[in-house]
Design a protein around this motif. Structure first.
Motif, short mmCIF file in Angstrom:
data_model
loop_
_atom_site.label_atom_id
_atom_site.label_comp_id
_atom_site.label_asym_id
_atom_site.label_seq_id
_atom_site.Cartn_x
_atom_site.Cartn_y
_atom_site.Cartn_z
N VAL A 87 0.96 -0.67 -0.10
CA VAL A 87 -0.23 -0.28 0.05
C VAL A 87 1.02 1.09 -0.34
CG1 VAL A 87 -1.90 1.21 1.46
CG2 VAL A 87 -2.06 -0.98 1.46
N THR A 88 0.63 2.22 -1.03
CA THR A 88 1.43 3.15 -1.05
C THR A 88 0.97 4.06 -0.01
OG1 THR A 88 -0.01 4.52 -2.44
CG2 THR A 88 2.12 2.89 -3.56
N PHE A 89 2.29 5.24 0.39
CA PHE A 89 2.09 6.59 1.33
C PHE A 89 0.52 7.27 0.74
CE2 PHE A 89 3.14 10.66 1.23
CZ PHE A 89 2.55 11.08 2.78
N SER A 90 0.74 7.51 -0.59
CA SER A 90 -0.26 7.98 -1.32
C SER A 90 -1.77 7.15 -0.97
CB SER A 90 -0.74 8.39 -2.84
OG SER A 90 -0.58 7.14 -3.61
N ALA A 91 -1.99 5.94 -1.34
CA ALA A 91 -3.16 5.35 -0.88
C ALA A 91 -3.56 5.58 0.67
CB ALA A 91 -3.60 4.32 -1.20
N ARG A 92 -2.40 5.78 2.02
CA ARG A 92 -2.38 5.77 2.59
C ARG A 92 -3.22 7.08 3.26
NH1 ARG A 92 -1.48 0.66 5.20
NH2 ARG A 92 0.25 -0.36 4.20
N ALA A 93 -1.97 7.99 2.44
CA ALA A 93 -2.64 9.60 3.51
C ALA A 93 -3.27 9.77 2.31
CB ALA A 93 -1.12 10.21 2.60
N TYR A 94 -4.48 9.73 1.08
CA TYR A 94 -5.78 10.39 0.85
C TYR A 94 -7.23 10.77 1.41
CZ TYR A 94 -9.03 11.82 -2.42
OH TYR A 94 -9.68 12.25 -3.45
N PRO A 95 -7.36 9.60 2.07
CA PRO A 95 -8.59 9.64 3.94
C PRO A 95 -8.45 10.99 3.82
CG PRO A 95 -8.38 7.21 3.62
CD PRO A 95 -6.67 8.02 2.72
N LEU A 96 -6.69 11.09 5.08
CA LEU A 96 -6.89 12.05 5.08
C LEU A 96 -7.01 13.75 4.64
CD1 LEU A 96 -6.17 13.83 8.26
CD2 LEU A 96 -3.48 13.48 8.09
N LEU A 97 -6.32 13.70 3.68
CA LEU A 97 -5.71 14.80 2.96
C LEU A 97 -7.77 14.98 2.14
CD1 LEU A 97 -4.41 16.72 0.67
CD2 LEU A 97 -4.24 15.24 -0.92
N ASP A 98 -8.35 13.78 2.04
CA ASP A 98 -9.43 14.48 1.42
C ASP A 98 -10.46 15.11 2.58
OD1 ASP A 98 -11.92 14.04 -0.21
OD2 ASP A 98 -12.94 12.88 0.79
N MET A 99 -9.77 14.70 4.36
CA MET A 99 -10.87 14.96 5.33
C MET A 99 -10.14 16.90 5.17
SD MET A 99 -10.54 14.30 9.19
CE MET A 99 -11.60 12.99 9.59
N LEU A 100 -8.51 16.66 5.28
CA LEU A 100 -8.37 18.71 5.04
C LEU A 100 -8.88 19.19 4.37
CD1 LEU A 100 -4.96 17.26 5.94
CD2 LEU A 100 -6.39 18.68 7.53
N ARG A 101 -9.32 18.97 2.92
CA ARG A 101 -9.73 19.70 2.17
C ARG A 101 -11.14 19.71 2.27
NH1 ARG A 101 -8.15 15.88 -3.03
NH2 ARG A 101 -5.36 16.94 -3.46
N GLU A 102 -11.77 18.98 2.72
CA GLU A 102 -13.25 19.09 3.13
C GLU A 102 -13.71 20.19 4.69
OE1 GLU A 102 -16.21 18.71 1.60
OE2 GLU A 102 -14.56 17.55 0.16
#
Length: 114
Positions: A87-102
């Motif tokens: 599992v890549t860094f981007s796959a792991r970080a994306y849910p938090l990144l999405d939360m931060l954007r919202e």
């Protein structure tokens, strides 16, 4: 141990501590308890996006190396192996990144450890 990120902007994001640590280290945040304020969210998003781009540039080379090791074991046997799918860094970080954007859109904080 699990880390649960919470915000009024999105559903909770749950990660293993070992997976959340590199993300929080990048953001200079404590793993046990913390907050990314609405004011900090823009910088946090930029840092995560930059790290995701950087990590993707290295994924191809790492995948090739893993493939070579998987196909050529100590016995010279090219059969009977399982393909490694990390599992890549981007796959792991994306849910938090999405939360931060919202959270940034709604001017909300993101909290964990509370």
């Amino acid at each position: 141990m699990l880390i649960t990120f919470k915000s009024k902007a999105a559903a909770d994001v749950v990660m293993y501590e070992s997976h959340a640590k590199p993300i929080l280290d990048l953001l200079h945040k404590d793993i046990q308890r913390g907050v990314i304020t609405a004011a900090e969210s823009g910088d946090a998003i930029s840092l995560l996006e930059k790290q995701i781009v950087n990590s993707k540039s290295h994924e191809a080379a790492e995948a090739l190396e893993r493939d070579v090791h998987a196909h050529h074991n100590a016995n010279g046997d090219d059969h009977g192996h399982e393909k490694i799918e990390p599992v890549t860094f981007s796959a792991r970080a994306y849910p938090l990144l999405d939360m931060l954007r919202e959270a940034r859109k709604g001017n909300y904080d993101v909290l964990w450890g509370v």
